[in-house]
Scaffold this motif. Structure first.
Motif, PDB file in Angstrom:
ATOM      1  N   SER A   1      41.311  11.440  12.051  1.00  0.00           N
ATOM      2  CA  SER A   1      42.287  12.493  12.309  1.00  0.00           C
ATOM      3  C   SER A   1      41.640  13.876  12.256  1.00  0.00           C
ATOM      4  CB  SER A   1      43.426  12.413  11.285  1.00  0.00           C
ATOM      5  OG  SER A   1      42.973  12.799  10.010  1.00  0.00           O
ATOM      6  N   ALA A   2      40.290  13.917  12.156  1.00  0.00           N
ATOM      7  CA  ALA A   2      39.582  15.209  12.089  1.00  0.00           C
ATOM      8  C   ALA A   2      38.918  15.523  13.430  1.00  0.00           C
ATOM      9  CB  ALA A   2      38.546  15.164  10.977  1.00  0.00           C
ATOM     10  N   PHE A   3      38.854  16.816  13.738  1.00  0.00           N
ATOM     11  CA  PHE A   3      38.260  17.262  15.004  1.00  0.00           C
ATOM     12  C   PHE A   3      37.414  18.508  14.743  1.00  0.00           C
ATOM     13  CE2 PHE A   3      41.979  14.834  16.015  1.00  0.00           C
ATOM     14  CZ  PHE A   3      41.566  14.018  17.055  1.00  0.00           C
ATOM     15  N   CYS A   4      36.386  18.722  15.583  1.00  0.00           N
ATOM     16  CA  CYS A   4      35.516  19.887  15.367  1.00  0.00           C
ATOM     17  C   CYS A   4      36.139  21.151  15.954  1.00  0.00           C
ATOM     18  CB  CYS A   4      34.132  19.641  15.950  1.00  0.00           C
ATOM     19  SG  CYS A   4      34.111  19.403  17.731  1.00  0.00           S
ATOM     20  N   THR A   5      36.846  21.013  17.076  1.00  0.00           N
ATOM     21  CA  THR A   5      37.435  22.184  17.754  1.00  0.00           C
ATOM     22  C   THR A   5      38.797  21.805  18.328  1.00  0.00           C
ATOM     23  OG1 THR A   5      36.397  21.532  19.816  1.00  0.00           O
ATOM     24  CG2 THR A   5      35.213  23.172  18.498  1.00  0.00           C
ATOM     25  N   GLN A   6      39.594  22.829  18.674  1.00  0.00           N
ATOM     26  CA  GLN A   6      40.875  22.603  19.365  1.00  0.00           C
ATOM     27  C   GLN A   6      40.633  21.882  20.690  1.00  0.00           C
ATOM     28  OE1 GLN A   6      43.846  23.110  18.230  1.00  0.00           O
ATOM     29  NE2 GLN A   6      43.585  24.565  16.547  1.00  0.00           N
ATOM     30  N   GLU A   7      39.480  22.177  21.333  1.00  0.00           N
ATOM     31  CA  GLU A   7      39.170  21.569  22.629  1.00  0.00           C
ATOM     32  C   GLU A   7      39.048  20.057  22.477  1.00  0.00           C
ATOM     33  OE1 GLU A   7      37.897  24.612  21.660  1.00  0.00           O
ATOM     34  OE2 GLU A   7      39.341  25.421  23.107  1.00  0.00           O
ATOM     35  N   CYS A   8      38.271  19.627  21.448  1.00  0.00           N
ATOM     36  CA  CYS A   8      38.103  18.186  21.215  1.00  0.00           C
ATOM     37  C   CYS A   8      39.447  17.549  20.861  1.00  0.00           C
ATOM     38  CB  CYS A   8      37.093  17.932  20.091  1.00  0.00           C
ATOM     39  SG  CYS A   8      35.405  17.713  20.714  1.00  0.00           S
ATOM     40  N   PHE A   9      40.260  18.287  20.095  1.00  0.00           N
ATOM     41  CA  PHE A   9      41.574  17.780  19.704  1.00  0.00           C
ATOM     42  C   PHE A   9      42.453  17.582  20.931  1.00  0.00           C
ATOM     43  CE2 PHE A   9      45.757  18.797  17.389  1.00  0.00           C
ATOM     44  CZ  PHE A   9      45.968  17.467  17.092  1.00  0.00           C
ATOM     45  N   LYS A  10      42.500  18.620  21.787  1.00  0.00           N
ATOM     46  CA  LYS A  10      43.327  18.523  23.002  1.00  0.00           C
ATOM     47  C   LYS A  10      42.827  17.415  23.920  1.00  0.00           C
ATOM     48  CE  LYS A  10      45.149  23.223  23.220  1.00  0.00           C
ATOM     49  NZ  LYS A  10      45.022  24.535  23.880  1.00  0.00           N
ATOM     50  N   PHE A  11      41.468  17.284  24.047  1.00  0.00           N
ATOM     51  CA  PHE A  11      40.881  16.272  24.918  1.00  0.00           C
ATOM     52  C   PHE A  11      41.284  14.876  24.461  1.00  0.00           C
ATOM     53  CE2 PHE A  11      37.500  13.382  26.220  1.00  0.00           C
ATOM     54  CZ  PHE A  11      37.381  13.694  27.570  1.00  0.00           C
ATOM     55  N   SER A  12      41.344  14.671  23.133  1.00  0.00           N
ATOM     56  CA  SER A  12      41.627  13.334  22.587  1.00  0.00           C
ATOM     57  C   SER A  12      43.105  13.034  22.480  1.00  0.00           C
ATOM     58  CB  SER A  12      41.056  13.223  21.165  1.00  0.00           C
ATOM     59  OG  SER A  12      39.763  13.712  21.122  1.00  0.00           O
ATOM     60  N   TRP A  13      43.930  14.052  22.698  1.00  0.00           N
ATOM     61  CA  TRP A  13      45.342  13.945  22.328  1.00  0.00           C
ATOM     62  C   TRP A  13      46.034  12.716  22.905  1.00  0.00           C
ATOM     63  CZ3 TRP A  13      48.300  15.192  18.584  1.00  0.00           C
ATOM     64  CH2 TRP A  13      49.677  15.071  18.709  1.00  0.00           C
ATOM     65  N   SER A  14      45.836  12.463  24.224  1.00  0.00           N
ATOM     66  CA  SER A  14      46.619  11.384  24.851  1.00  0.00           C
ATOM     67  C   SER A  14      46.334  10.036  24.205  1.00  0.00           C
ATOM     68  CB  SER A  14      46.385  11.348  26.359  1.00  0.00           C
ATOM     69  OG  SER A  14      45.014  11.193  26.604  1.00  0.00           O
ATOM     70  N   SER A  15      45.088   9.802  23.764  1.00  0.00           N
ATOM     71  CA  SER A  15      44.809   8.538  23.079  1.00  0.00           C
ATOM     72  C   SER A  15      45.100   8.643  21.577  1.00  0.00           C
ATOM     73  CB  SER A  15      43.357   8.114  23.303  1.00  0.00           C
ATOM     74  OG  SER A  15      42.494   9.134  22.871  1.00  0.00           O
ATOM     75  N   HIS A  16      44.787   9.807  20.997  1.00  0.00           N
ATOM     76  CA  HIS A  16      44.961   9.982  19.546  1.00  0.00           C
ATOM     77  C   HIS A  16      46.413   9.792  19.090  1.00  0.00           C
ATOM     78  CE1 HIS A  16      44.460  11.575  15.502  1.00  0.00           C
ATOM     79  NE2 HIS A  16      45.511  12.355  15.723  1.00  0.00           N
ATOM     80  N   LYS A  17      47.366  10.280  19.936  1.00  0.00           N
ATOM     81  CA  LYS A  17      48.764  10.270  19.499  1.00  0.00           C
ATOM     82  C   LYS A  17      49.322   8.865  19.294  1.00  0.00           C
ATOM     83  CE  LYS A  17      50.662  10.731  24.151  1.00  0.00           C
ATOM     84  NZ  LYS A  17      51.230  11.638  25.146  1.00  0.00           N
ATOM     85  N   SER A  18      48.644   7.835  19.869  1.00  0.00           N
ATOM     86  CA  SER A  18      49.122   6.466  19.665  1.00  0.00           C
ATOM     87  C   SER A  18      49.042   6.081  18.179  1.00  0.00           C
ATOM     88  CB  SER A  18      48.315   5.482  20.514  1.00  0.00           C
ATOM     89  OG  SER A  18      46.975   5.480  20.093  1.00  0.00           O
ATOM     90  N   LEU A  19      48.111   6.705  17.431  1.00  0.00           N
ATOM     91  CA  LEU A  19      48.028   6.475  15.975  1.00  0.00           C
ATOM     92  C   LEU A  19      49.339   6.848  15.288  1.00  0.00           C
ATOM     93  CD1 LEU A  19      44.532   7.966  14.963  1.00  0.00           C
ATOM     94  CD2 LEU A  19      45.167   5.546  15.076  1.00  0.00           C
ATOM     95  N   HIS A  20      49.923   7.980  15.737  1.00  0.00           N
ATOM     96  CA  HIS A  20      51.168   8.450  15.125  1.00  0.00           C
ATOM     97  C   HIS A  20      52.295   7.459  15.398  1.00  0.00           C
ATOM     98  CE1 HIS A  20      49.341  12.642  16.153  1.00  0.00           C
ATOM     99  NE2 HIS A  20      48.704  12.081  15.154  1.00  0.00           N
ATOM    100  N   LEU A  21      52.344   6.990  16.643  1.00  0.00           N
ATOM    101  CA  LEU A  21      53.401   6.065  17.048  1.00  0.00           C
ATOM    102  C   LEU A  21      53.331   4.782  16.218  1.00  0.00           C
ATOM    103  CD1 LEU A  21      55.689   5.849  19.119  1.00  0.00           C
ATOM    104  CD2 LEU A  21      54.102   4.620  20.611  1.00  0.00           C
ATOM    105  N   LYS A  22      52.092   4.244  16.072  1.00  0.00           N
ATOM    106  CA  LYS A  22      51.895   3.017  15.285  1.00  0.00           C
ATOM    107  C   LYS A  22      52.383   3.230  13.856  1.00  0.00           C
ATOM    108  CE  LYS A  22      47.889   1.206  17.684  1.00  0.00           C
ATOM    109  NZ  LYS A  22      46.434   1.375  17.635  1.00  0.00           N
ATOM    110  N   ALA A  23      52.032   4.375  13.280  1.00  0.00           N
ATOM    111  CA  ALA A  23      52.430   4.674  11.898  1.00  0.00           C
ATOM    112  C   ALA A  23      53.941   4.719  11.776  1.00  0.00           C
ATOM    113  CB  ALA A  23      51.809   5.991  11.458  1.00  0.00           C
ATOM    114  N   LYS A  24      54.586   5.312  12.801  1.00  0.00           N
ATOM    115  CA  LYS A  24      56.048   5.442  12.758  1.00  0.00           C
ATOM    116  C   LYS A  24      56.735   4.083  12.909  1.00  0.00           C
ATOM    117  CE  LYS A  24      55.876   9.712  14.893  1.00  0.00           C
ATOM    118  NZ  LYS A  24      55.934  10.180  16.256  1.00  0.00           N
TER     119      LYS A  24
END
Ligand SMILES: [Zn+2]
Ligand SMILES: [Zn+2]
Length: 405
Positions: free
Chosen positions: A39-62
């Protein structure tokens, strides 16, 4: 307000996208208490780039955390098509049954339609896909009141003009029998037709493109399948995102024949906003706004909501300054030319206290009596104020007190 938890120990974590040392943590992961690895990122750019795949973690948790069951309410079931469900927990979960609640008035939630689509060519704010604003909570402009550049101000003029036209389009369809979902459809389609994004859509998972607040609803009502009834009052709150900035305004409308006390309440609320705007100029204390509004509302025997305030606005939807509408408030600072903020008094016929519906959004009066609201986005100028979301010559003629010339 900036969140401390957004900054993490850099020594142990690496960016989930590129592997470099990471000093940012996804706020949604923090909220869901997910492991820091991943859940850690070096920059907002890396965070935004990963968002579409990263957000599935949130869904699974929910999905793994179970949704509490709800009992059948006393409302007769409404037969609606696929995708219409009651909203629960801030729009993140939905249920086919009316939740149990100690309702304060006669209004009840109705099922809401499925999420509306925004075409790919529309420029979107960062919560449009993930539901969590990324830039807004940690911005310096949560504590510093930004002085806007002439270019930013010009873009806000254009955006507020669009927002005004969108609200006017909604106002024109209001009559008994129209559902608040139909109002939402008009707002959504008019916003997109103008090239804008409806800012409320998916903001902290809000499920619709505008807020519709009927009768005892103070603010943040969710458009649903309920038909407006003769005698209702309804506030429509529109925010548009266009050219990288937001424009925010709302008005309260009469549905058919409305009783005299409600007419007085709506007129008084309109006047509270007008009086507050009239004092805006460089050097005036932000806390004075609440004094002016409180004086006018109490003079008419009405009360002022304390839990919801006006706000700074621009590239961010909500930022500094915070503008309380009640008297004896503790707002700090004075107005300066180039600042932009909203004033949006919510005035109640009865007590000022509010309660929250189980959907996590709908704020209602504690005594079930009616509440009205008006809002403008304002610019402090060298000499006074410019009402960026002001009425246009084409705005529909819906307020009788504006006719007596
Ligand atoms: Zn608004
Ligand atoms: Zn607002």
């Amino acid at each position: 307000m900036a969140s401390e938890s957004d900054v993490v120990d850099t020594s142990t974590l690496s960016c989930a996208n590129c592997g470099k040392p990471a000093n940012l943590q996804c706020p949604k992961c923090v909220e869901l208490k997910l492991p820091r690895e991943g859940s850690a990122f070096c920059t907002q750019e890396c965070f935004k780039f990963s968002w579409s795949s990263h957000k599935s973690l949130h869904l699974k948790a929910k999905l793994s955390s179970s949704l509490s069951t709800v009992d059948l309410g006393h409302q007769s079931s409404v037969s609606l098509g696929e995708g219409w469900l009651y909203c629960l927990k801030g729009g993140r979960a939905r249920t086919p049954k009316l939740p149990h609640f100690d309702w304060t008035g006669t209004l009840r939630p109705y099922p809401i339609s499925s999420k509306r689509i925004v075409p790919a060519h529309i420029d979107k704010p960062d919560w449009a896909d993930g539901g969590t604003p990324i830039v807004e909570p940690s911005s310096d402009f949560q504590r510093i009141v930004e002085i806007k550049s002439p270019d930013l101000i010009q873009r806000m003029r254009e955006t507020c003009h669009i927002a005004r036209e969108v609200l006017d389009a909604a106002a024109r369809i209001i009559q008994p029998g129209v559902t608040t979902d139909e109002i939402d459809r008009v707002v959504h389609e008019a916003t997109i037709a103008a090239g804008g994004y409806p800012s409320p859509l998916n903001y902290h998972f809000f499920p619709k493109s505008c807020c519709t607040s009927v009768n005892e609803v103070i603010c943040h009502g969710i458009p649903d399948a309920r038909k407006l009834e003769d005698g209702d009052i309804v506030n429509v709150d529109v925010t548009v995102y266009y050219k990288g900035v937001h424009g925010d305004l709302n008005e309260t409308y009469f549905v058919g024949n409305v009783d005299e006390e409600s007419r007085q309440l709506v007129k008084c609320t309109y006047e509270c906003l007008e009086k507050a705007i009239s004092i805006v100029k460089p050097g005036v204390r932000f806390r004075e706004i609440g004094e002016v509004i409180n004086r006018h509302a109490s003079m008419s025997g009405f009360s002022v909501v304390k839990s919801y305030c006006g706000h700074g606005i621009g590239e961010l939807f909500h930022c500094a300054p915070n503008i309380p509408h009640y008297g004896r408030n503790k707002a700090v600072g004075v107005m300066k030319a180039g600042q932009t903020f909203t004033i949006e008094p919510m005035i109640n016929a009865g007590v000022w206290r509010d309660r929250m519906w189980p959907d996590g959004w709908t704020a209602v009066t504690a005594d079930g009596k009616r509440s009205a609201q008006f809002e403008h986005t304002l610019l402090v100028t060298e000499t006074g104020v410019e009402v960026l979301s002001g009425r246009l010559p084409t705005s529909p003629n819906v307020f009788p007190w504006l006719n007596s010339s």
